[in-house]
Design a protein around this motif. Structure first.
Motif, mmCIF file in Angstrom:
data_model
loop_
_atom_site.group_PDB
_atom_site.id
_atom_site.type_symbol
_atom_site.label_atom_id
_atom_site.label_comp_id
_atom_site.label_asym_id
_atom_site.label_seq_id
_atom_site.Cartn_x
_atom_site.Cartn_y
_atom_site.Cartn_z
ATOM 1 N N THR A 25 -7.215 -12.335 -1.086
ATOM 2 C CA THR A 25 -9.024 -12.417 -0.786
ATOM 3 C C THR A 25 -9.457 -13.267 -2.090
ATOM 4 O OG1 THR A 25 -10.501 -10.805 -0.964
ATOM 5 C CG2 THR A 25 -8.921 -11.411 1.035
ATOM 6 N N LEU A 44 -7.024 -16.030 0.999
ATOM 7 C CA LEU A 44 -8.369 -16.072 2.668
ATOM 8 C C LEU A 44 -8.942 -16.213 1.755
ATOM 9 C CD1 LEU A 44 -8.962 -15.625 5.166
ATOM 10 C CD2 LEU A 44 -8.750 -13.204 4.895
ATOM 11 N N GLY A 46 -12.566 -14.481 2.896
ATOM 12 C CA GLY A 46 -12.207 -13.426 3.883
ATOM 13 C C GLY A 46 -13.567 -13.632 4.135
ATOM 14 N N ASP A 47 -14.258 -13.166 5.145
ATOM 15 C CA ASP A 47 -16.121 -12.682 5.385
ATOM 16 C C ASP A 47 -16.016 -11.725 5.118
ATOM 17 O OD1 ASP A 47 -14.232 -11.305 7.777
ATOM 18 O OD2 ASP A 47 -15.415 -11.908 9.001
ATOM 19 N N SER A 48 -14.595 -10.909 4.520
ATOM 20 C CA SER A 48 -14.825 -9.995 4.144
ATOM 21 C C SER A 48 -15.601 -9.812 2.815
ATOM 22 C CB SER A 48 -13.915 -9.205 2.798
ATOM 23 O OG SER A 48 -12.641 -9.388 2.490
ATOM 24 N N ASP A 86 -11.922 -18.048 6.604
ATOM 25 C CA ASP A 86 -12.134 -17.120 7.591
ATOM 26 C C ASP A 86 -13.448 -17.415 8.374
ATOM 27 O OD1 ASP A 86 -11.283 -14.466 9.103
ATOM 28 O OD2 ASP A 86 -12.224 -13.385 7.417
ATOM 29 N N LYS A 116 -8.666 -18.891 10.022
ATOM 30 C CA LYS A 116 -7.760 -17.432 10.482
ATOM 31 C C LYS A 116 -9.422 -17.294 11.777
ATOM 32 C CE LYS A 116 -8.614 -13.082 8.409
ATOM 33 N NZ LYS A 116 -9.978 -12.603 9.357
ATOM 34 N N HIS A 140 -5.569 -12.563 13.809
ATOM 35 C CA HIS A 140 -5.739 -11.211 13.470
ATOM 36 C C HIS A 140 -6.216 -10.540 14.181
ATOM 37 C CE1 HIS A 140 -8.640 -8.791 9.936
ATOM 38 N NE2 HIS A 140 -7.592 -8.113 10.468
ATOM 39 N N VAL A 183 -2.080 -11.708 10.268
ATOM 40 C CA VAL A 183 -2.986 -10.351 9.756
ATOM 41 C C VAL A 183 -2.889 -8.942 10.658
ATOM 42 C CG1 VAL A 183 -4.819 -9.139 8.756
ATOM 43 C CG2 VAL A 183 -3.939 -11.826 8.647
ATOM 44 N N GLU A 185 -4.085 -5.148 10.489
ATOM 45 C CA GLU A 185 -4.978 -4.365 10.185
ATOM 46 C C GLU A 185 -5.247 -3.143 11.210
ATOM 47 O OE1 GLU A 185 -8.463 -6.513 8.854
ATOM 48 O OE2 GLU A 185 -9.642 -4.129 8.244
ATOM 49 N N ILE A 206 -2.205 -5.439 6.444
ATOM 50 C CA ILE A 206 -3.116 -4.762 5.674
ATOM 51 C C ILE A 206 -3.374 -2.812 6.228
ATOM 52 C CG2 ILE A 206 -4.971 -6.072 6.764
ATOM 53 C CD1 ILE A 206 -6.530 -5.056 4.192
ATOM 54 N N ILE A 216 -1.730 -8.039 2.619
ATOM 55 C CA ILE A 216 -2.919 -8.834 1.958
ATOM 56 C C ILE A 216 -3.774 -7.553 1.175
ATOM 57 C CG2 ILE A 216 -4.061 -8.855 3.963
ATOM 58 C CD1 ILE A 216 -5.578 -11.368 2.744
ATOM 59 N N VAL A 218 -8.000 -7.067 -0.415
ATOM 60 C CA VAL A 218 -9.206 -7.672 -1.204
ATOM 61 C C VAL A 218 -9.025 -7.048 -2.030
ATOM 62 C CG1 VAL A 218 -11.752 -6.930 -0.891
ATOM 63 C CG2 VAL A 218 -10.621 -7.195 1.384
#
Ligand code: KIV
Length: 267
Positions: A25, A44, A46-48, A86, A116, A140, A183, A185, A206, A216, A218
């Protein structure tokens, strides 16, 4: 000279050749460049970033505007990797029209080359519309953090037979809807292996064991920068949080004691 760009077709060819896909990410240009230069295939956005960059408790507060801002910065910084934006909570759940429009914004306004989305059969109609519009979509499944309040925690998903069968079914439905990768997870390794063998498109794991077609993490987890919690599946390749604290404390000490700046660092 610009380097070869990773495309969704190349990722598929990598799976066919048995070559593993490396994804990470990024939310901003410094790490985006580092990752790209390190040879990462997929970056990515990511919205993380809601938890890692903004410090929120969950990803649910992340908005389209925030995602577009970060995705544009990353896409403008990367030459080689496939940049995936994302889609945040509520940007694709409401209806197909909104989902299509928001997915298009990632490509048109932010320069992503794919999006994603979290979810299975329930969102397959949206995935198909996006793919029909020329938007590559990554799926995902498993622990999908946008459903965290429904799950009630970040535990391993699909441990029981019924949820495992449902996940396998969702994976096949998403493949039929046209996702270019998926993805997986935090699900049991044997289930991730079964999914990876069943579908033609690459799986990116992940916390889903070694048998996925790619992995993947983070980036801030891998580098030891995100220290609020440490999932079992994270391998720390560096301790940058500790190194940064030590470096900043050394600076504070130097400033207080008059050790910085030196005459050589002055004009
Ligand atoms: O938001 C994110 O960074 C993700 C990855 C961890 C897969 O969804």
């Amino acid at each position: 000279m610009s380097r070869e760009k990773i495309t969704t077709a190349k990722l598929l060819a990598m799976k066919e050749r048995g070559e593993k896909i490396a994804a990470l990410t990024a939310y901003e240009c410094l790490f985006a460049r580092v990752l790209d230069e390190a040879g990462v295939d997929v970056i990515l956005v990511g919205d993380s970033l809601g938890m890692v960059f903004a410090g929120y408790e969950t990803t649910l507060r992340v908005t389209m505007d925030q995602m577009l801002y970060h995705t544009k910065i990353v896409a403008d910084s990367v030459e080689h990797a496939l940049v995936v934006g994302d889609m945040p909570f509520m940007s694709f759940q409401v209806n197909t029209e909104a989902a299509l429009r928001n997915a298009g914004r990632f490509l048109q306004e932010a320069g992503a080359r794919a999006v994603k989305v979290e979810g299975g059969e329930k969102i397959a109609d949206r995935v198909r519309r996006m793919v029909d519009a020329g938007i590559p979509v990554m799926g995902h499944l498993g622990l999908t953090p946008q459903s965290i309040h429904q799950f009630g925690g970040y535990g391993v998903r699909a441990k029981g037979e019924a949820e495992a069968r449902k996940l396998l079914h969702d994976a096949e439905v998403l493949e039929q809807a046209g996702v270019f990768s998926l993805v997986l997870e935090k699900i049991p390794g044997p289930l991730a292996k079964e999914v990876s063998e069943k579908i033609r498109v690459p799986t990116i794991g992940i916390g889903a064991g070694p048998h996925c077609d790619g992995q993947i993490l983070v980036t801030q987890d891998l580098l030891g920068l995100f220290e609020r919690f440490r999932p079992k599946f994270v391998r720390r390749y560096a301790e940058l949080g500790k190194a940064a604290r030590e470096a900043c404390a050394a600076y504070v000490g130097d400033v207080r004691e008059g050790g910085f700046p030196s005459i050589e660092e002055s004009f």
